[in-house]
Write a protein that holds these residues in place. Sequence first.
Motif, short mmCIF file in Angstrom:
data_model
loop_
_atom_site.label_atom_id
_atom_site.label_comp_id
_atom_site.label_asym_id
_atom_site.label_seq_id
_atom_site.Cartn_x
_atom_site.Cartn_y
_atom_site.Cartn_z
N HIS A 125 0.85 -1.20 0.00
CA HIS A 125 0.00 0.00 0.00
C HIS A 125 0.89 1.25 0.00
CE1 HIS A 125 0.71 -1.31 4.15
NE2 HIS A 125 0.67 -0.05 4.49
N PRO A 126 1.61 1.49 -1.10
CA PRO A 126 2.52 2.64 -1.16
C PRO A 126 1.75 3.95 -1.08
CG PRO A 126 2.22 1.71 -3.34
CD PRO A 126 1.55 0.77 -2.39
N ASN A 127 2.42 4.99 -0.62
CA ASN A 127 1.78 6.30 -0.53
C ASN A 127 2.60 7.34 -1.30
OD1 ASN A 127 3.99 6.82 1.13
ND2 ASN A 127 2.82 6.56 3.01
N GLU A 128 2.08 8.54 -1.34
CA GLU A 128 2.72 9.62 -2.09
C GLU A 128 4.08 9.96 -1.50
OE1 GLU A 128 1.53 14.02 -3.90
OE2 GLU A 128 0.52 13.27 -2.11
N GLU A 129 4.22 9.83 -0.19
CA GLU A 129 5.48 10.13 0.48
C GLU A 129 6.62 9.28 -0.07
OE1 GLU A 129 7.28 10.19 5.07
OE2 GLU A 129 5.38 9.19 4.62
N LEU A 130 6.36 7.99 -0.30
CA LEU A 130 7.38 7.09 -0.82
C LEU A 130 7.76 7.47 -2.25
CD1 LEU A 130 9.13 4.56 -0.71
CD2 LEU A 130 7.11 3.20 -1.30
N LEU A 131 6.77 7.75 -3.09
CA LEU A 131 7.05 8.15 -4.47
C LEU A 131 7.85 9.44 -4.50
CD1 LEU A 131 6.72 7.79 -7.50
CD2 LEU A 131 4.48 8.89 -7.34
N ARG A 132 7.47 10.39 -3.66
CA ARG A 132 8.19 11.67 -3.62
C ARG A 132 9.65 11.46 -3.22
NH1 ARG A 132 5.22 14.01 -0.05
NH2 ARG A 132 3.57 14.64 -1.46
N ALA A 133 9.89 10.53 -2.30
CA ALA A 133 11.26 10.26 -1.86
C ALA A 133 12.10 9.68 -3.00
CB ALA A 133 11.24 9.29 -0.68
N LEU A 134 11.52 8.78 -3.81
CA LEU A 134 12.27 8.19 -4.92
C LEU A 134 12.52 9.20 -6.03
CD1 LEU A 134 10.93 4.53 -5.30
CD2 LEU A 134 12.75 5.42 -3.87
N ILE A 135 11.56 10.06 -6.28
CA ILE A 135 11.77 11.11 -7.29
C ILE A 135 12.93 12.00 -6.86
CG2 ILE A 135 10.76 13.18 -8.33
CD1 ILE A 135 8.03 11.77 -8.21
N SER A 136 12.97 12.35 -5.58
CA SER A 136 14.05 13.18 -5.05
C SER A 136 15.40 12.49 -5.22
CB SER A 136 13.79 13.49 -3.57
OG SER A 136 14.86 14.20 -3.00
N LYS A 137 15.45 11.18 -4.95
CA LYS A 137 16.71 10.43 -5.11
C LYS A 137 17.14 10.40 -6.58
CE LYS A 137 17.47 9.38 -0.84
NZ LYS A 137 18.61 10.03 -0.16
N PHE A 138 16.18 10.23 -7.48
CA PHE A 138 16.51 10.15 -8.91
C PHE A 138 17.08 11.48 -9.40
CE2 PHE A 138 15.50 10.50 -13.43
CZ PHE A 138 16.08 9.34 -13.91
N LYS A 139 16.53 12.57 -8.92
CA LYS A 139 17.01 13.88 -9.34
C LYS A 139 18.34 14.24 -8.70
CE LYS A 139 12.51 15.97 -10.38
NZ LYS A 139 11.54 17.05 -10.02
N GLY A 140 18.68 13.54 -7.61
CA GLY A 140 19.94 13.81 -6.93
C GLY A 140 21.08 13.01 -7.53
N SER A 141 22.15 12.91 -6.76
CA SER A 141 23.34 12.20 -7.22
C SER A 141 23.26 10.73 -6.81
CB SER A 141 24.59 12.85 -6.61
OG SER A 141 25.75 12.13 -6.95
N ILE A 142 23.43 9.83 -7.79
CA ILE A 142 23.42 8.39 -7.53
C ILE A 142 24.72 7.80 -8.07
CG2 ILE A 142 22.24 6.20 -8.01
CD1 ILE A 142 19.63 7.71 -8.26
N GLY A 143 25.43 7.09 -7.22
CA GLY A 143 26.76 6.59 -7.55
C GLY A 143 26.77 5.50 -8.60
N SER A 144 25.72 4.66 -8.64
CA SER A 144 25.70 3.51 -9.55
C SER A 144 24.67 3.74 -10.65
CB SER A 144 25.35 2.24 -8.78
OG SER A 144 24.97 1.20 -9.64
N SER A 145 25.07 3.50 -11.90
CA SER A 145 24.13 3.64 -13.02
C SER A 145 23.04 2.58 -12.94
CB SER A 145 24.88 3.54 -14.35
OG SER A 145 25.56 2.30 -14.44
N ASP A 146 23.36 1.36 -12.45
CA ASP A 146 22.35 0.31 -12.30
C ASP A 146 21.29 0.73 -11.29
OD1 ASP A 146 23.58 -1.27 -14.13
OD2 ASP A 146 24.49 -2.65 -12.69
#
Length: 921
Positions: A429-450
């Motif tokens: 039962h995911p909520n908007e808070e979880l989706l918002r957190a992943l969007i924020s991570k995607f827009k930020g810096s991620i060390g691994s391309s995978d």
Amino acid sequence: MEERGGVYAGRGLELVFWEWEVVTVMSVFSRSRIKCVPADVYSFIYSCHTTGLSLNNDRLYKLTYSTEVLLDRGKGKLQDSVGYRISSNVDVALLWRNPDGDDDQLIQITIKDVNVENVNQQRGEKSIFKGKSPSKIMGKENLEALQRPTLLHLIHGKVKEFYSYQNEAVAIENIKRGLASLFQTQLSSGTTNEVDISGNCKVTYQAHQDKVIKIKALDSCKIARSGFTTPNQVLGVSSKATSVTTYKIEDSFVIAVLAEETHNFGLNFLQTIKGKIVSKQKLELKTTEAGPRLMSGKQAAAIIKAVDSKYTAIPIVGQVFQSQCKGCPSLSELWQSTRKYLQPDNLSKAEAVRNFLAFIQHLRTAKKEEILQILKMENKEVLPQLVDAVTSAQTSDSLEAILDFLDFKSDSSIILQERFLYACGFASHPNEELLRALISKFKGSIGSSDIRETVMIIIGTLVRKLCQNEGCKLKAVVEAKKLILGGLEKAEKKEDTRMYLLALKNALLPEGIPSLLKYAEAGEGPISHLAATALQRYDLPFITDEVKKTLNRIYHQNRKVHEKTVRTAAAAIILNNNPSYMDVKNILLSIGELPQEMNKYMLAIVQDILRFEMPASKIVRRVLKEMVAHNYDRFSRSGSSSAYTGYIERSPRSASTYSLDILYSGSGILRRSNLNIFQYIGKAGLHGSQVVIEAQGLEALIAATPDEGEENLDSYAGMSAILFDVQLRPVTFFNGYSDLMSKMLSASGDPISVVKGLILLIDHSQELQLQSGLKANIEVQGGLAIDISGAMEFSLWYRESKTRVKNRVTVVITTDITVDSSFVKAGLETSTETEAGLEFISTVQFSQYPFLVCMQMDKDEAPFRQFEKKYERLSTGRGYVSQKRKESVLAGCEFPLHQENSEMCKVVFAPQLDSTSSGWF
């Protein structure tokens, strides 16, 4: 009201008053807002009554009351149930009646002589109540609070206000609310909305001469209660609730009330997982005697203040309470006793999943700091399983803790980041808070391309799940849609295009179909195939005639040459989505003009549609009546490619199917194998798993000629998986000729893992406010430890290739039903578990022509265990427990495929004859 004015609410009339003028009588009844048209004075006096219950002046009504609750698995046998009964005497008196309207009353309800006992009298010496007084069972303060009077303000039979004392325990006030709600009724038939302990509910009354039946639609009740469920119907829980209250009426007051409320529930795909709650209330009038005189006044508020200024108006709707856990371990202490079961070597055991589910329940009540503490202290072996559990808890605290713990800027903890992301994808039962957190991570810096790719893929999954739960207009969902579609439109690198296509394959956005068609028709190689397989996941309404036009162009290569994998995917979409007569005819006419293995594959697809009676089978049979489409030349094509669909299990209400299709290149090397498992309940379906192994550009290894459109493909082999409707990030066996040769020379034979971890698959939590005032909880959790791996072996020496896909799954489903009064709890716990394995092996021998191909699909023998625990427990600690256990073994088997495959396997694995001839040595 004075006695000489004795006509009120149709009560207290005597024959001597009939001589009063009809006008006088009518004026009294008009104040009560009773509408009737009398034929004469007698019939008028005796047929008119109040709209609700009415009490006589200066009388005390002495009643007995009991409420009881039973829990079982739906068998309905008292001896198999657990539960308890609360009984008492009840005094009811009329304190005040509005002089301007007889249907406006203030009554006082007093509970006395309370007793708590077993419903099942066979409990005997094992009864937890034996030798204990009500004061010991309930607690002195609770008993005193329960026996304090409450006031009920009724207007036209409906509750206007409910009055009690402040600072009483919520659980005790709820019991009072349950009793008070029984006094709300009406004496005429009709449907209306009422507010009582169950909330604001739709109720239907059926009035008879001396009886009223009240049917409450419990599913309509609006009441604030926590809870959630798995949106997918296959994995969901179905429930049915009924509430019927029967009033026996005499002289506009009850002489007996019997209320029965039942709640049945069951897991949709496994009917052995079920339970039942039965709650009953019984109220009987024993006698009446002289009572308090009516208090005079025009306002109820003044009367209440005169009775006791400590009375306060509180909602009649039941309120939430939580029982205190005495001596419960802290989260850290609980984790120390749990972690040993989650060691990597123990994950194939049911104990691991059982402890995983139990720990999630405790995580849901934990604070961020507690969770973060155990994350930071754990070692790398158990940490991935702990990340699974923390993410699956799906609370704000658990999400904040795991996001603080994981460092996406670093590529040193890729395993933990991936486990977190997949647990998000499988969230019940995911909520908007979880989706918002992943969007924020995607827009930020991620060390691994995978990991960056996986973040976007899971964003797509969350978009679909939130849209399924009517959350498509949430700000985070709108932002995620723009991110996926905009990213796909602007992507310049093949890697980015693949990433956004995978996200769209999970999100299934209708507005993304034009982009998928563009990439399917104009794209190259794997990109084109990925876009086509994404279209395969859309439901029938989205595969319009315009979509089919593009798919037909791809299959028939009207604009450009396409690979076999793309063409066959396009044909499959057409045939599975209400194809037209000409769609089917053109596909059948193409057979014979295609490359050899594609000919055989398309022929196998058509034969599978006919044999398995798929929806397209009727239109296919119509076309086959034409000789031009159905002839020996077309239907005698040779080759190794195949397609087969079969049943794993089948019943009138559900079905579990498997399908396996394999496409080879003209040189006999595997091009694509596709293994699917689906579960259906009615019209609802779940894509349980899909494992696709793809290979291309391997013809140079055996000096063979590539098929049309595949001359320039790079050497590649990899695996893609869908698990429980979630497309996972594909994995690569090798990419490029040099990579292939290095891995062939250094091959260890070890499979590559596609997904591994603990998954919370079924998640249902429901809190019920019973009409009796008691609180019930239904918890159903299903978890699994899963390991899907695959390998592709290629031997030039033996001129043989072999692909293996292995599924290892341990499943545990638990249910916990409780009914709580704060001082005594009854519960039913059940558990069902199994440890299963499924392996698919495809062997190709190309030392001769035609090639020998053998496919095997084996299911391991699996244990099946069921546990049941029923209990009754006092808050002081004393309890009764009954436990049962049942074990069986589910036989292993090899799933049948087409007859040609069976004949070929006999040749591939022909028994080797012992040589007894003599030689030089």
